[in-house]
Each structure stands twice: as structure tokens, then as C-alpha cells.
Scaffold this motif. Structure first.
Motif, PDB file in Angstrom:
ATOM      1  N   CYS A   1       8.006 -41.461  11.686  1.00 55.63           N
ATOM      2  CA  CYS A   1       7.849 -41.113  13.109  1.00 55.63           C
ATOM      3  C   CYS A   1       6.390 -41.318  13.512  1.00 55.63           C
ATOM      4  O   CYS A   1       5.493 -40.761  12.888  1.00 55.63           O
ATOM      5  CB  CYS A   1       8.268 -39.663  13.361  1.00 55.63           C
ATOM      6  SG  CYS A   1       7.954 -39.170  15.069  1.00 55.63           S
ATOM      7  N   PRO A   2       6.130 -42.109  14.585  1.00 54.87           N
ATOM      8  CA  PRO A   2       4.739 -42.355  14.966  1.00 54.87           C
ATOM      9  C   PRO A   2       4.170 -41.292  15.905  1.00 54.87           C
ATOM     10  O   PRO A   2       3.030 -41.402  16.348  1.00 54.87           O
ATOM     11  CB  PRO A   2       4.830 -43.707  15.698  1.00 54.87           C
ATOM     12  CG  PRO A   2       6.194 -43.698  16.313  1.00 54.87           C
ATOM     13  CD  PRO A   2       7.085 -42.888  15.394  1.00 54.87           C
ATOM     14  N   ASN A   3       4.959 -40.245  16.197  1.00 54.51           N
ATOM     15  CA  ASN A   3       4.578 -39.326  17.289  1.00 54.51           C
ATOM     16  C   ASN A   3       4.153 -37.934  16.840  1.00 54.51           C
ATOM     17  O   ASN A   3       4.158 -37.001  17.622  1.00 54.51           O
ATOM     18  CB  ASN A   3       5.761 -39.199  18.265  1.00 54.51           C
ATOM     19  CG  ASN A   3       6.208 -40.544  18.785  1.00 54.51           C
ATOM     20  OD1 ASN A   3       5.377 -41.414  19.020  1.00 54.51           O
ATOM     21  ND2 ASN A   3       7.510 -40.728  18.954  1.00 54.51           N
TER      22      ASN A   3
ATOM     23  N   ASN B   1       8.894 -44.022  23.346  1.00 53.92           N
ATOM     24  CA  ASN B   1       9.082 -42.574  23.320  1.00 53.92           C
ATOM     25  C   ASN B   1       7.957 -41.943  22.518  1.00 53.92           C
ATOM     26  O   ASN B   1       7.448 -42.530  21.557  1.00 53.92           O
ATOM     27  CB  ASN B   1      10.458 -42.201  22.741  1.00 53.92           C
ATOM     28  CG  ASN B   1      10.417 -41.988  21.241  1.00 53.92           C
ATOM     29  OD1 ASN B   1       9.994 -40.924  20.776  1.00 53.92           O
ATOM     30  ND2 ASN B   1      10.831 -42.999  20.478  1.00 53.92           N
ATOM     31  N   SER B   2       7.586 -40.747  22.954  1.00 49.96           N
ATOM     32  CA  SER B   2       6.648 -39.948  22.140  1.00 49.96           C
ATOM     33  C   SER B   2       7.180 -38.512  22.110  1.00 49.96           C
ATOM     34  O   SER B   2       6.483 -37.567  22.470  1.00 49.96           O
ATOM     35  CB  SER B   2       5.228 -40.006  22.700  1.00 49.96           C
ATOM     36  OG  SER B   2       5.163 -39.344  23.936  1.00 49.96           O
ATOM     37  N   ILE B   3       8.428 -38.384  21.697  1.00 51.38           N
ATOM     38  CA  ILE B   3       9.086 -37.070  21.714  1.00 51.38           C
ATOM     39  C   ILE B   3       8.381 -36.073  20.791  1.00 51.38           C
ATOM     40  O   ILE B   3       8.193 -34.904  21.153  1.00 51.38           O
ATOM     41  CB  ILE B   3      10.579 -37.205  21.284  1.00 51.38           C
ATOM     42  CG1 ILE B   3      11.316 -38.230  22.162  1.00 51.38           C
ATOM     43  CG2 ILE B   3      11.282 -35.844  21.322  1.00 51.38           C
ATOM     44  CD1 ILE B   3      11.341 -37.939  23.632  1.00 51.38           C
ATOM     45  N   GLY B   4       7.991 -36.527  19.624  1.00 45.27           N
ATOM     46  CA  GLY B   4       7.329 -35.618  18.691  1.00 45.27           C
ATOM     47  C   GLY B   4       8.301 -34.787  17.878  1.00 45.27           C
ATOM     48  O   GLY B   4       8.006 -33.657  17.475  1.00 45.27           O
ATOM     49  N   LEU B   5       9.498 -35.349  17.664  1.00 42.32           N
ATOM     50  CA  LEU B   5      10.508 -34.706  16.803  1.00 42.32           C
ATOM     51  C   LEU B   5      10.882 -33.303  17.273  1.00 42.32           C
ATOM     52  O   LEU B   5      11.046 -32.381  16.459  1.00 42.32           O
ATOM     53  CB  LEU B   5      10.029 -34.690  15.339  1.00 42.32           C
ATOM     54  CG  LEU B   5      10.052 -36.068  14.664  1.00 42.32           C
ATOM     55  CD1 LEU B   5       9.301 -36.044  13.346  1.00 42.32           C
ATOM     56  CD2 LEU B   5      11.476 -36.543  14.460  1.00 42.32           C
TER      57      LEU B   5
ATOM     58  N   ASN C   1      12.520 -38.988   6.891  1.00 41.83           N
ATOM     59  CA  ASN C   1      11.756 -39.632   7.967  1.00 41.83           C
ATOM     60  C   ASN C   1      10.265 -39.630   7.643  1.00 41.83           C
ATOM     61  O   ASN C   1       9.561 -38.656   7.914  1.00 41.83           O
ATOM     62  CB  ASN C   1      12.029 -38.888   9.288  1.00 41.83           C
ATOM     63  CG  ASN C   1      11.394 -39.579  10.471  1.00 41.83           C
ATOM     64  OD1 ASN C   1      10.532 -40.449  10.310  1.00 41.83           O
ATOM     65  ND2 ASN C   1      11.782 -39.184  11.669  1.00 41.83           N
TER      66      ASN C   1
ATOM     67  N   LYS D   1      19.474 -36.222  14.789  1.00 39.98           N
ATOM     68  CA  LYS D   1      18.050 -36.172  15.160  1.00 39.98           C
ATOM     69  C   LYS D   1      17.273 -35.501  14.028  1.00 39.98           C
ATOM     70  O   LYS D   1      17.783 -34.588  13.376  1.00 39.98           O
ATOM     71  CB  LYS D   1      17.924 -35.356  16.455  1.00 39.98           C
ATOM     72  CG  LYS D   1      16.500 -34.999  16.872  1.00 39.98           C
ATOM     73  CD  LYS D   1      15.756 -36.190  17.409  1.00 39.98           C
ATOM     74  CE  LYS D   1      14.307 -35.843  17.778  1.00 39.98           C
ATOM     75  NZ  LYS D   1      13.502 -37.056  17.978  1.00 39.98           N
TER      76      LYS D   1
HETATM   77  C1  SIN Z   1      10.296 -38.669  17.925  1.00 41.57           C
HETATM   78  O1  SIN Z   1      10.940 -37.614  17.969  1.00 41.57           O
HETATM   79  O2  SIN Z   1       9.101 -38.693  18.254  1.00 41.57           O
HETATM   80  C2  SIN Z   1      10.938 -39.947  17.504  1.00 41.57           C
HETATM   81  C3  SIN Z   1      11.534 -39.860  16.155  1.00 41.57           C
HETATM   82  C4  SIN Z   1      11.057 -40.902  15.209  1.00 41.57           C
HETATM   83  O3  SIN Z   1      10.393 -41.857  15.601  1.00 41.57           O
HETATM   84  O4  SIN Z   1      11.346 -40.778  14.011  1.00 41.57           O
END
Ligand code: SIN
Length: 302
Positions: free
Chosen positions: A129-131, A69-73, A126, A45
Motif C-alpha cells: 500500500c503506497p498510502n 486513491n490515498s485511502i490509507g487502509l 499487503n 479490504k
Molecule cells: C489504501 O487503502 O490506501 C489502498 C490499499 C492499498 O493500496 O493496498
């Protein structure tokens, strides 16, 4: 038995299969299902310098043939990775790719500098990531910004540098070329496609951040098209991903030009999916008389 090993920009992999960053944590959670040493590599991750809490919930939504998903890393930071995750992966005999994130160019570099003394085999930068509001896709949508991040990371390491691209651009090959010129050893694509889901009765967006990244079988045709376009545009090897759930899916990506592939969303439905894909590629080679999996790379007849 077909030869299964590949070389991804200086990273030797015993087979062409890794997992997509963010779908496999750092491997320990999957230990009951997957012997991580049997994968070509484990991709962790995304990790930042200090821990990030991620976005507000809800940040997951199921969609037709996919998920948003919109985890936001969200992640506990690079020190935690070095103390708890990398030693475990090393102990298992895994090949380790660390996905590196940052809110600024300096943060990407600082994360790599910290990891240089850890037994990491390659970095995946990375910029897709769109979030997140800073870093991530904001860097990966612009050739100049992408080039600056890659070149700064390049100066920080001699290890293989894979740059993860976003599909949320007009022409992905322009960003691929910028990454190549800035010193990348490989590119990986695609990260998720920006989308949204709406709850009609509540008259609200499903995700708290409204938009999120779409992954799963729904994105596979887009991913295949972009891998194929990039394979023609740059000399770099490609780590292809987007909706891969079977050996045959993986072979399709290799024929389109990928040297290796990553299994992502499928891990959530079938925690053994990555190993199933390794076996599926092997079975395909056997059935089709392919002696070395590398024969498949870019082997599309059209
Ligand atoms: C995320 O954590 O928002 C997703 C990771 C990613 O899209 O690179």
C-alpha cells in the motif's frame, strides 16, 4: 464448457477470478449485483489489528483511464471483520482471501493469529500500500524487510500465503524472489503506481496527502509487464491485476503467466465487472477451443 478451476498456491478456486482488495469491501455491499459464491474468491479490504481512520480527504481523484486513491487502509479492525463480514461470506459459500495489513511486523502476525480461528481460506499480505507511513509499501520496497514480514507471517499460519507486491520498485523480481525464499505460496501484483494530480487553477494538489496510488486501465501495460517478468523469475503462482475489465484482459494476464486474476477499479464503474470477467474468460475459451483454462497460464508465444 471449459474447465475453469485453478489452484493458487494451495488455494483451490472454482474459476480464476477474484476481486482486488479495497475495491469490493468484504462483498456485502455488492450483494445486489454479484453472487459472491460464483467468484473464484472474494478478497477483502485490508484489515489491521485495530480500526484505522485512513487519510484526510480528498483521497480519490479521477485521472485519464484511471483513478488515484490515498485511502490509507481505512478499516474497522480484525474483530469487526470476524464478527460481521466473514460469517456473511461463509454463509454465501464464498472462498475467502483476507488482505492483511499492519504498521509493524508484529501487527501483521497478530492479525493472522486472530484470523486463524476464522473460516478464512487464504491470506494476502499487503506489503504494497503506497498510502501509509509505516508498513505497506515501506516493507515491500526492500528485499530484507519484505522477507522478514513474509517469514513471520509464514510461521503464524499453514494456510496459503499470497504476498501482494508494489510496482514502485526498480526490479519487482527481486522482491518476488525474497517473498518466495521467505515461504510465500503465491504472489499478487500489481498494487497501485504512485502518482499525483494537480488542480492548476487552485495551484494545489488534488489529494490531501498529495500522492496516491494509480489504478485502472492506465496501469494495465505496466502490470502485464511485471507479471510476465515475475513469472520468469519465480516458481510461485501469480495472482495478476491492474486494469482488468474484461475476459480478454484477464486472458492476457494468464498468457503472461498469471494463474488467477483480480478485478479492481472496474468494480467502481460496473459492480458486476468481476462476474462479467468470469463469463468473458469462459466465452474466450469456448471461442478459441480451450478445454481447460489452465492451458492459458504462461501460454504467451513470444
Ligand atoms: C489504501 O487503502 O490506501 C489502498 C490499499 C492499498 O493500496 O493496498
Amino acid at each position: 464448457m471449459a474447465v475453469m478451476s485453478v489452484d493458487l498456491g494451495g488455494l483451490p478456486m472454482k474459476n480464476p477470478v477474484t476481486v482486488a482488495s479495497g475495491t469490493f469491501a468484504a462483498g456485502q455491499e455488492y450483494a445486489d449485483f454479484v453472487d459472491v459464491a460464483k467468484l473464484g474468491a472474494v478478497t477483502t479490504k485490508g484489515v489491521s489489528l485495530h480500526g484505522w481512520e485512513g487519510n484526510d480527504i480528498p483521497r480519490i481523484a479521477e485521472t485519464p483511464s484511471g483513478m488515484l486513491n490515498s485511502i490509507g487502509l481505512q478499516n474497522p479492525g480484525v474483530e469487526h471483520l470476524c464478527a460481521h463480514e466473514i460469517p456473511w461470506l461463509e454463509g454465501q459459500g464464498a472462498t475467502i482471501i483476507v488482505n492483511v495489513s499492519g504498521h509493524s511486523l508484529e501487527e501483521y502476525v497478530a492479525v493472522i493469529e486472530r484470523l486463524e480461528s476464522a473460516p478464512v481460506d487464504a491470506y494476502e499480505v499487503n506489503i504494497s500500500c503506497p498510502n501509509v507511513d509505516a508498513g505497506g509499501m515501506t516493507f515491500g520496497c526492500d528485499c530484507g524487510q519484505a522477507g522478514r514480514v513474509v517469514s513471520a507471517c509464514r510461521k503464524a499460519t499453514d494456510r496459503p500465503l499470497i504476498v501482494k507486491l508494489t510496482p514502485n520498485v526498480t526490479d519487482v523480481t527481486e522482491i518476488a524472489r525474497a517473498a518466495e525464499e521467505a515461504g510465500a505460496d503465491a504472489i499478487s501484483l500489481i498494487n497501485t503506481l504512485l502518482g499525483m494530480a494537480v488542480d492548476a487553477k487552485a495551484r494545489k494538489s488534488v489529494l490531501a496527502r498529495v500522492v496516491g496510488g494509480l489504478s485502472g486501465p492506465a496501469v494495465k501495460p505496466v502490470a502485464l509487464r511485471m507479471v510476465w517478468q515475475c513469472a520468469k523469475a519465480v516458481k510461485l503462482p501469480i495472482l495478476g491485476m491492474g486494469g482488468i475489465a474484461s475476459g480478454e484482459d484477464a486472458v492476457e494476464f494468464m498468457l503472461a503467466g498469471a494463474t488467477a486474476v483480480a478485478v479492481g477499479t472496474a468494480n467502481f464503474m460496473n459492480p458486476r465487472a468481476s462476474l462479467d470477467v468470469v463469463e468473458g474468460i469462459r466465452a474466450f475459451c469456448e471461442a478459441e477451443g480451450v478445454e481447460d483454462v489452465k492451458e492459458l497460464i504462461g501460454g504467451l508465444a513470444c
